[in-house]
Design an enzyme around this catalytic site. Sequence first.
Site, PDB file in Angstrom:
ATOM      1  N   ASP A  82       0.803  -1.222   0.000  1.00  0.00           N
ATOM      2  CA  ASP A  82       0.000   0.000   0.000  1.00  0.00           C
ATOM      3  C   ASP A  82       0.836   1.272   0.000  1.00  0.00           C
ATOM      4  OD1 ASP A  82      -2.577  -0.889   0.023  1.00  0.00           O
ATOM      5  OD2 ASP A  82      -2.734  -1.000   2.196  1.00  0.00           O
TER       6      ASP A  82
HETATM    7  C1  GLC Z   1      -0.751   2.549   5.810  1.00  0.00           C
HETATM    8  C2  GLC Z   1      -0.045   1.331   6.347  1.00  0.00           C
HETATM    9  C3  GLC Z   1      -0.371   0.118   5.561  1.00  0.00           C
HETATM   10  C4  GLC Z   1      -1.863  -0.019   5.472  1.00  0.00           C
HETATM   11  C5  GLC Z   1      -2.523   1.251   4.939  1.00  0.00           C
HETATM   12  C6  GLC Z   1      -4.012   1.097   4.981  1.00  0.00           C
HETATM   13  O1  GLC Z   1      -0.293   2.830   4.557  1.00  0.00           O
HETATM   14  O2  GLC Z   1       1.337   1.517   6.364  1.00  0.00           O
HETATM   15  O3  GLC Z   1       0.198  -1.006   6.176  1.00  0.00           O
HETATM   16  O4  GLC Z   1      -2.191  -1.079   4.648  1.00  0.00           O
HETATM   17  O5  GLC Z   1      -2.153   2.338   5.708  1.00  0.00           O
HETATM   18  O6  GLC Z   1      -4.693   2.127   4.404  1.00  0.00           O
HETATM   19  C1  GLC Z   2      -1.832  -3.758   5.263  1.00  0.00           C
HETATM   20  C2  GLC Z   2      -3.032  -3.845   4.362  1.00  0.00           C
HETATM   21  C3  GLC Z   2      -2.795  -4.744   3.183  1.00  0.00           C
HETATM   22  C4  GLC Z   2      -1.511  -4.402   2.524  1.00  0.00           C
HETATM   23  C5  GLC Z   2      -0.349  -4.393   3.492  1.00  0.00           C
HETATM   24  C6  GLC Z   2       0.942  -3.958   2.886  1.00  0.00           C
HETATM   25  O1  GLC Z   2      -1.693  -4.943   5.959  1.00  0.00           O
HETATM   26  O2  GLC Z   2      -4.166  -4.278   5.055  1.00  0.00           O
HETATM   27  O3  GLC Z   2      -3.857  -4.641   2.278  1.00  0.00           O
HETATM   28  O4  GLC Z   2      -1.280  -5.324   1.501  1.00  0.00           O
HETATM   29  O5  GLC Z   2      -0.655  -3.512   4.555  1.00  0.00           O
HETATM   30  O6  GLC Z   2       0.971  -2.607   2.609  1.00  0.00           O
END
Ligand code: GLC
Ligand code: GLC
Length: 811
Positions: free
Chosen positions: A483
Amino acid sequence: MKYGYFDDAKREYVITDPQTPWPWINYLGTEKFFGLISNTAGGYTFYRDAKFRRLTRYRYNNVPLDMGGRYFYINDEGTVWSPGWKPVKTPLDSYECRHGMSYTVLTGLKNGIEAEVLYFVPLGTNAEIHKVKITNTTKMNKHLRLFSFAEWCLWNAEDDMTNFQRNFSTGEVEIEGSVIYHKTEYKERRNHYAFYGVNAPLQGYDTDRDSFVGLSNDYSNPQVVTAGKPKNSVAHGWSPIASHFLDVDLNPGESKEFVFVLGYIENEEEKKWESKNVINKQKAKECLARFDTAEKVRKAMEDLRTYWDGLLDVISVKSGDEHLDRMVNIWNQYQCMVTFNMSRSASFFESGIGRGMGFRDSNQDLIGFVHQIPARARERIYDLAATQFEDGGAYHQFQPLTKRGNDAVGGNFNDDPLWLILSTTAYIKETGDFSLLDEQVPFDNDASRSRSHFEHLKASFYHVVNNLGPHKLPLIGRADWNDCLNLNCFSKDPNESFQTTENKRGGTAESVMIAGLFVVYGREFVTLCRQIGKTDEALEAQKHIDAMEKAVKEHGWDGEWYLRAYDYYGHKVGSKENEEGKIFIESQGWCTMAGIGLKEGMVTKSLDSVKQRLDTEHGIVLNNPAFTKYYIEYGEISTYPAGYKENAGIFCHNNPWIMIGETVRGRGDRAYEYWKKLSPSFRENISDLHKVEPYVYAQMIAGKDAFRPGEAKNSWLSGTASWMFYTITQFILGIRPSYNGLEIDPCIPADWKGYTVSRKFRGVTYVINIKNPDHVMKGIRSIRVDGALMEGNIIPLMPAGKSYNVEVVMG
Ligand code: GLC
Ligand code: GLC
């Protein structure tokens, strides 16, 4: 250092010191009504949706941390204490918290009085039971005053914490007999109310928080409890609560049990009222009647145990290693069910008001529970597919109460579509139920735009094919699984979300991770097509997969490892040419799982580079070197301090991809070594460093560049649960459901002598005894089913209802 111990026979973790390094929590509820409960009784309850149907209030990130819950206070001739230590924090003579499968028992002992509180949600019930048992172990008669306490949330948990100008005027309750009803907003647009009752006559109550606690006091010393006398307050606005008051007289050695029920009721429009402004309490009374004796509660608790016996009975291992056995047999499976129910919504790291069900998250979670509740997995697959668009893309999340996709966290995450192939094929392999594919499923939640589920999978596959970039690699869109790798978002505004901003839309950034993912799940799609006789479809799809493999070999290889991506400018990401972030875990995981360039030695080189550059004593970090400055063209990843989260943290979710990659290469010792590093039971001894619960996986463990390497965060709701379970059972222990039978393909450390797995599969029980006389890591010499020698390593489907002994010799 430890704060408790595992009681495997009871499937419990027993906490013996209330001052754990962080609240160690558990989840109550298995269907629609849920509670979170910490080892000191903190937490809250909700019906289906932690944001829109919150029953009790919780203040996040509070001081002190974890204040607010379903509390009991005992006033023993002026000594005030709580069975779970908090909120009063009077030192106890003994304290114990047993977190089990969907229940928690807190027991405190003070001055010879023992108070035990059992918390759970009975099956088929929208209510939480709090059974309080008080025992007088002294030789004197005791007169105790017992107070319960729960603070109502005004339903919408976000609004409840912000909209005070309205909310301080809306709160309404009713009190009848021993039951306190919370009916805020019931008069207008709500058809639901909550109640908190007890199966004994009351000697008093309170329903107004400020009257009960006192404006300058806090939960640790409510003025009513200290005074030992309720005020019988009736809430009008402000903050409604429910507190029952009971006088408890105990002879020496005597015990008394009280059953408190905290529940949720919905009424049909025409049956909302008993008389003007008096709510219809009939359903609440029926619910209370079901649990009006301790005997009935014991029976309901037995039913819950039986339910868990059934769920955990599908697969279990006996290896002689207690850590491995308890993770596989108990806690990992339990955590997978919790992620099924919660997705990423409600934990002590997820506020319950932020995220709904994620498309990619929920599809991946499914591989952790499909063997336990296939029917509910099937329903989940449709719910997810219905939030997809005709072009295969998908809403990134949906709200469980409405099941409708929403844009709250954006869309265009180009990995999303492929995870639907993973969940669907996992379901069919487990159940053999191909009929799933024929079902008509809406696009964009619009029934008039329904196509067969197979068409949804096809749309998923071609979403990648139709969105390739300059190197014929998949366009990343807003981000792929990571993400925080926001290659099309150049953000300078601190109030802008990296996930919802895509100000370089139409950008040509490409993802090598999606390329690997596409090869893995593209092949799954091809295999599925062949299974159902769609040969032309399979041949056509295969061409795109071959082309993708070629593109990765030509443009996705950096010499010693796979590249991670191409950025907006077409520059390499995750290359030796970069100053920071030279190598990333995700593309190594997916391209090695796909076996891209296996013959050319790419898989081995990539895995060895991971070992050399990313592995640490606590697990594998996401990237290296960590980013130490903001790269506007990379986005959020470079905002995290080095060693945390997506910036070189040990992001546990992706470690299993490397483990599976190692099994593709046949190196069971390495796969298992990686598995051990993350597994909470193995980390229990360093609980003071690890900080969060030693019985469930955490999303993140601080990496080698962090201030405190090894410290974990974001426990419970993480794709780590399902991926670790999938990896250990299917790729390391090697018991893998397939379309035509149960495939046996272990990849284990060479020093293992053997182990036994019991697996229920398509109505048959297999007791599989695996022996490793030559101490190999992979490879099978023979398989005998009830003595008969088999060809190959797939046990064909057997008539249901029977049990078979399977003898496997590796070599
Ligand atoms: C932030 C976190 C990531 C998560 C995302 C959700 O980017 O670092 O882990 O998946 O928020 O919106
Ligand atoms: C968080 C989110 C997931 C994403 C991950 C890596 O766990 O829930 O959707 O893939 O972060 O950013």
